[in-house]
Design an enzyme around this catalytic site. Structure first.
Site, PDB file in Angstrom:
ATOM      1  N   CYS A 187       0.809  -1.292  -0.050  1.00 42.15           N
ATOM      2  CA  CYS A 187       0.039   0.150  -0.006  1.00 42.15           C
ATOM      3  C   CYS A 187       1.063   1.327  -0.136  1.00 42.15           C
ATOM      4  O   CYS A 187       1.724   1.397   0.700  1.00 42.15           O
ATOM      5  CB  CYS A 187      -0.909   0.011   1.191  1.00 42.15           C
ATOM      6  SG  CYS A 187      -1.908   1.596   1.371  1.00 42.15           S
TER       7      CYS A 187
ATOM      8  N   CYS B 150       0.085   6.109   7.272  1.00 41.59           N
ATOM      9  CA  CYS B 150      -1.293   5.846   7.670  1.00 41.59           C
ATOM     10  C   CYS B 150      -1.311   5.143   9.272  1.00 41.59           C
ATOM     11  O   CYS B 150      -1.927   5.687  10.114  1.00 41.59           O
ATOM     12  CB  CYS B 150      -1.794   4.925   6.708  1.00 41.59           C
ATOM     13  SG  CYS B 150      -3.320   3.884   7.362  1.00 41.59           S
TER      14      CYS B 150
ATOM     15  N   CYS C 127      -2.241  -0.248   9.060  1.00 40.94           N
ATOM     16  CA  CYS C 127      -1.636  -1.790   8.991  1.00 40.94           C
ATOM     17  C   CYS C 127      -0.483  -1.457   9.636  1.00 40.94           C
ATOM     18  O   CYS C 127       0.660  -0.799   9.154  1.00 40.94           O
ATOM     19  CB  CYS C 127      -1.706  -2.098   7.607  1.00 40.94           C
ATOM     20  SG  CYS C 127      -3.005  -2.394   6.729  1.00 40.94           S
TER      21      CYS C 127
ATOM     22  N   CYS D 126      -6.848   2.605  -0.688  1.00 41.53           N
ATOM     23  CA  CYS D 126      -6.390   1.763   0.533  1.00 41.53           C
ATOM     24  C   CYS D 126      -6.292   0.315   0.247  1.00 41.53           C
ATOM     25  O   CYS D 126      -7.159  -0.268  -0.422  1.00 41.53           O
ATOM     26  CB  CYS D 126      -7.222   1.936   1.864  1.00 41.53           C
ATOM     27  SG  CYS D 126      -7.090   0.805   3.141  1.00 41.53           S
TER      28      CYS D 126
ATOM     29  N   GLN E  58     -19.573  -8.611  10.744  1.00 41.83           N
ATOM     30  CA  GLN E  58     -18.343  -8.742  10.664  1.00 41.83           C
ATOM     31  C   GLN E  58     -17.390  -8.205   9.317  1.00 41.83           C
ATOM     32  O   GLN E  58     -18.108  -8.193   8.278  1.00 41.83           O
ATOM     33  CB  GLN E  58     -18.022 -10.381  10.629  1.00 41.83           C
ATOM     34  CG  GLN E  58     -18.450 -10.906  11.933  1.00 41.83           C
ATOM     35  CD  GLN E  58     -17.461 -10.949  12.963  1.00 41.83           C
ATOM     36  OE1 GLN E  58     -16.155 -10.492  12.916  1.00 41.83           O
ATOM     37  NE2 GLN E  58     -17.798 -11.394  14.096  1.00 41.83           N
TER      38      GLN E  58
ATOM     39  N   TYR F  30     -22.457 -13.216  24.286  1.00 41.41           N
ATOM     40  CA  TYR F  30     -22.088 -12.116  23.656  1.00 41.41           C
ATOM     41  C   TYR F  30     -22.214 -12.394  21.997  1.00 41.41           C
ATOM     42  O   TYR F  30     -21.521 -12.332  21.133  1.00 41.41           O
ATOM     43  CB  TYR F  30     -20.449 -11.912  23.598  1.00 41.41           C
ATOM     44  CG  TYR F  30     -19.930 -12.049  25.178  1.00 41.41           C
ATOM     45  CD1 TYR F  30     -20.018 -10.751  25.922  1.00 41.41           C
ATOM     46  CD2 TYR F  30     -20.057 -13.022  25.726  1.00 41.41           C
ATOM     47  CE1 TYR F  30     -19.554 -10.809  27.141  1.00 41.41           C
ATOM     48  CE2 TYR F  30     -19.412 -13.095  27.110  1.00 41.41           C
ATOM     49  CZ  TYR F  30     -19.386 -11.903  27.633  1.00 41.41           C
ATOM     50  OH  TYR F  30     -18.832 -11.900  29.069  1.00 41.41           O
TER      51      TYR F  30
ATOM     52  N   GLU G 272     -27.071 -11.090  24.434  1.00 37.64           N
ATOM     53  CA  GLU G 272     -26.371  -9.988  24.101  1.00 37.64           C
ATOM     54  C   GLU G 272     -26.838  -8.530  24.534  1.00 37.64           C
ATOM     55  O   GLU G 272     -28.223  -8.547  25.021  1.00 37.64           O
ATOM     56  CB  GLU G 272     -26.550  -9.987  22.564  1.00 37.64           C
ATOM     57  CG  GLU G 272     -26.301  -8.333  21.778  1.00 37.64           C
ATOM     58  CD  GLU G 272     -24.713  -7.889  21.920  1.00 37.64           C
ATOM     59  OE1 GLU G 272     -23.813  -8.916  21.766  1.00 37.64           O
ATOM     60  OE2 GLU G 272     -24.494  -6.695  21.907  1.00 37.64           O
TER      61      GLU G 272
ATOM     62  N   ASP H 196     -18.134 -15.266  22.961  1.00 37.00           N
ATOM     63  CA  ASP H 196     -17.163 -14.311  22.175  1.00 37.00           C
ATOM     64  C   ASP H 196     -17.449 -13.024  22.679  1.00 37.00           C
ATOM     65  O   ASP H 196     -17.842 -11.997  21.860  1.00 37.00           O
ATOM     66  CB  ASP H 196     -18.042 -14.626  20.723  1.00 37.00           C
ATOM     67  CG  ASP H 196     -17.106 -13.665  19.718  1.00 37.00           C
ATOM     68  OD1 ASP H 196     -16.213 -13.159  19.871  1.00 37.00           O
ATOM     69  OD2 ASP H 196     -17.990 -13.452  18.361  1.00 37.00           O
TER      70      ASP H 196
ATOM     71  N   CYS I  98     -10.943 -12.092  20.608  1.00 32.36           N
ATOM     72  CA  CYS I  98     -10.144 -11.282  19.859  1.00 32.36           C
ATOM     73  C   CYS I  98      -8.816 -10.546  20.552  1.00 32.36           C
ATOM     74  O   CYS I  98      -8.142  -9.811  20.095  1.00 32.36           O
ATOM     75  CB  CYS I  98     -11.131 -10.004  19.343  1.00 32.36           C
ATOM     76  SG  CYS I  98     -11.816  -9.095  20.675  1.00 32.36           S
TER      77      CYS I  98
HETATM   78  N1  SAH Z   1     -20.682 -13.094  18.299  1.00 33.50           N
HETATM   79  C1  SAH Z   1     -20.806 -11.797  17.666  1.00 33.50           C
HETATM   80  C2  SAH Z   1     -20.285 -10.700  18.413  1.00 33.50           C
HETATM   81  C3  SAH Z   1     -19.202 -10.780  18.819  1.00 33.50           C
HETATM   82  S1  SAH Z   1     -18.534  -9.133  19.567  1.00 33.50           S
HETATM   83  C4  SAH Z   1     -20.036 -12.313  16.294  1.00 33.50           C
HETATM   84  O1  SAH Z   1     -19.666 -13.039  15.855  1.00 33.50           O
HETATM   85  O2  SAH Z   1     -20.638 -11.134  15.194  1.00 33.50           O
HETATM   86  C5  SAH Z   1     -18.788  -8.881  21.249  1.00 33.50           C
HETATM   87  C6  SAH Z   1     -20.449  -8.696  21.675  1.00 33.50           C
HETATM   88  O3  SAH Z   1     -20.403  -8.472  22.870  1.00 33.50           O
HETATM   89  C7  SAH Z   1     -20.752  -7.257  21.060  1.00 33.50           C
HETATM   90  O4  SAH Z   1     -21.989  -7.234  20.384  1.00 33.50           O
HETATM   91  C8  SAH Z   1     -21.169  -6.671  22.305  1.00 33.50           C
HETATM   92  O5  SAH Z   1     -22.203  -5.438  22.162  1.00 33.50           O
HETATM   93  C9  SAH Z   1     -21.468  -7.540  23.378  1.00 33.50           C
HETATM   94  N2  SAH Z   1     -21.172  -7.351  24.717  1.00 33.50           N
HETATM   95  C10 SAH Z   1     -20.321  -6.574  25.457  1.00 33.50           C
HETATM   96  N3  SAH Z   1     -20.490  -6.614  26.616  1.00 33.50           N
HETATM   97  C11 SAH Z   1     -21.432  -7.530  26.931  1.00 33.50           C
HETATM   98  C12 SAH Z   1     -22.052  -8.259  28.225  1.00 33.50           C
HETATM   99  N4  SAH Z   1     -21.445  -7.843  29.124  1.00 33.50           N
HETATM  100  N5  SAH Z   1     -22.896  -9.139  28.209  1.00 33.50           N
HETATM  101  C13 SAH Z   1     -23.307  -9.299  26.685  1.00 33.50           C
HETATM  102  N6  SAH Z   1     -22.822  -9.085  25.600  1.00 33.50           N
HETATM  103  C14 SAH Z   1     -22.088  -7.899  25.731  1.00 33.50           C
END
Ligand code: SAH
Length: 460
Positions: free
Chosen positions: A74, A80, A83, A166, A290, A319, A340, A388, A415
């Site tokens: 890039c 930037c 990355c 980009c 995503q 989550y 969520e 997650d 993550c």
């Molecule tokens: N599993 C989903 C999103 C993961 S991102 C996917 O793969 O697309 C993490 C998510 O956790 C976000 O949507 C965020 O709003 C949520 N989150 C954050 N804190 C939380 C909590 N204490 N309880 C439940 N969800 C929560």
């Protein structure tokens, strides 16, 4: 006291790398961090900052390059900062990510006997080794020293650098950016100034359906209307057929948050469509989706495999966002509960389940650490739990409830390797064994790494 001076040049050997991708070296045993220096290299640096325990160097010249060094693809790489690994070959980036995960799990998690696989990267066919993989772009708009700028913020600042292409954005996003910039310039439309909270156009956002090619354009404005709407729509749609939807998003607040709450449709559909696996999703301007659709599928397939469902299980997807993993799990589970905290995401999740005719999932809005103890009290238990969480990891109250509930398996999607390691340590000490860890490269050329982990309950 070590004898290091600011603004002086030194030659150092790079002997390690931080998880943020900086090279680590030493001057008389004093630690120096340098961006874009690779382990194994000898480099000339200029010291730009000295703290009590470390100094920061700026890379001046690579004297002995690593065989992993490559020319960044890039043109904006140096200015930037989006990355920070593009100077490393893609293979070396993947090794770097695997090592980051191994290091965190060993050092923080005290996990010794789990299988940690090599990071799954993007193949040359699917994404040209991670080029142009992003399906969402957000270009800030403003006036820079040389006039109108639409591009990115310079590292650690809000100065906008004008940038026509980009390397990790979808090419269509860059084309939209170029057309919008031209239209703003030709029609003398005002652009946003952060300091005074004046001027109209703040951001150009695009979303592109990876499988469908459908494009949504969102112009974020500090106001309630856009001039010459007809000509604007024509300028975009006559040149890019794939544009299915154009919105204005109103954001009049003095804030770093990009999008406001109100959307005004200028053209086309309310949503664009995309697929993850066989599931279909409708994406509106504010929906979470995503960023890297190709690798998301890889990640979810792994999560489903690690869940090892036989069809009779009750599964929690904690989550759950807009319920994407829940839908994947629903294919092989008796019943899935998605939890969520964001209520709009739960509404999207319910719509997505309906759109895909999935009727064995139920979504609950609330914090996982409140909802799950409550469900447990009512006697609702899961055989398999998928989590997650965001970067800060899981709340201990939640982990504690899972320990009491004793599901057969936990699949942890993470993550952030550091908080993952912390949580795995807790679970290891409380009845679960970390069996397998699969890192997946969702954000090529950045230091981010996603992991999916299988934990089994210990039967003693
Ligand atoms: N599993 C989903 C999103 C993961 S991102 C996917 O793969 O697309 C993490 C998510 O956790 C976000 O949507 C965020 O709003 C949520 N989150 C954050 N804190 C939380 C909590 N204490 N309880 C439940 N969800 C929560």
């Amino acid at each position: 006291m070590v004898n290091i001076k600011k603004n002086e040049n030194y030659t150092i050997d790079i002997t390690g790398m931080t998880h943020e991708g900086q090279g680590v070296g030493r001057i008389e045993n004093f630690t120096v961090f340098t961006e874009r220096a690779i382990v194994g290299e000898t480099v000339e640096i200029k010291i730009i900052k000295i703290n009590k325990s470390y100094a920061v160097g700026k890379l001046i010249k690579v004297i002995k390059p690593s065989s992993n060094r490559t020319e960044p693809f890039c043109h904006a790489f140096k200015r930037c900062g989006g990355c920070n690994l593009q100077h490393m070959s893609y293979k070396a980036q993947l090794d770097f990510k695997t090592n980051t995960v191994k290091d965190s799990l060993k050092r923080i998690g005290k996990i010794e006997d789990a299988v940690i696989h090599d990071t799954i990267g993007m193949s040359a066919e699917s994404g040209q080794e991670g080029k142009n993989y992003r399906n969402k772009a957000q270009y800030p708009v403003g006036n820079a020293k040389d006039g109108l700028a639409v591009g990115f913020y310079a590292p650690r600042s809000h100065d906008i650098v004008d940038n026509p292409t980009c390397g990790i954005q979808n090419e269509i996003s860059d084309r939209v950016r170029n057309i919008v910039k031209e239209f703003i310039a030709d029609n003398g439309i005002s652009v946003y100034d952060e300091a005074s909270n004046r001027g109209l156009v703040r951001h150009v956002m695009t979303r592109v359906g990876f499988k469908t090619g459908e494009v949504m354009v969102v112009i974020v404005i500090n106001g309630s209307d856009f001039p010459k709407k007809k000509a604007f729509i024509e300028a975009l749609t006559s040149r890019i057929n794939a544009i299915k939807s154009i919105f204005l998003n109103v954001n009049t607040q003095k804030t770093n948050v990009i999008l406001g709450d109100e959307n005004i449709k200028l053209y086309g559909e309310d949503t664009i469509t995309d697929y993850i696996g066989r599931f279909r999703f409708k994406i509106s301007p504010l929906s979470f989706f995503q960023i890297n659709a190709v690798q998301t599928e890889v990640l979810y397939e792994k999560a489903l495999k690690y869940a090892d469902l036989q069809g009779s299980e009750v599964v929690f997807d904690l989550y759950c966002g807009i319920g994407t993993i829940s839908l994947f799990l629903s294919q092989k589970a008796k019943r899935v509960y998605g939890v969520e905290v964001v209520e709009e995401a739960i509404r999207d999740a319910e719509k997505n389940a309906e759109l895909n005719s999935v009727d064995n999932v139920e979504f609950i809005a609330g914090e996982a650490e409140k909802v799950i103890p409550e469900l447990y009290k009512q006697g609702v238990k899961a055989d398999v739990v998928v989590v997650d969480p965001p970067r800060k990891g899981c709340d201990e109250v939640l982990l504690d409830t899972l320990v009491k509930m004793q599901p057969e398996r936990i699949v942890y999607v993470s993550c952030n390797p550091s908080t993952l390691a912390r949580d795995l340590k807790y679970l290891s000490e409380n009845g679960f064994r970390t069996v397998e860890v699969q890192p997946v490269d969702m954000f090529p050329h950045t230091t981010h790494v996603e992991c999916v982990v299988r934990l089994d309950r210990k039967h003693s």
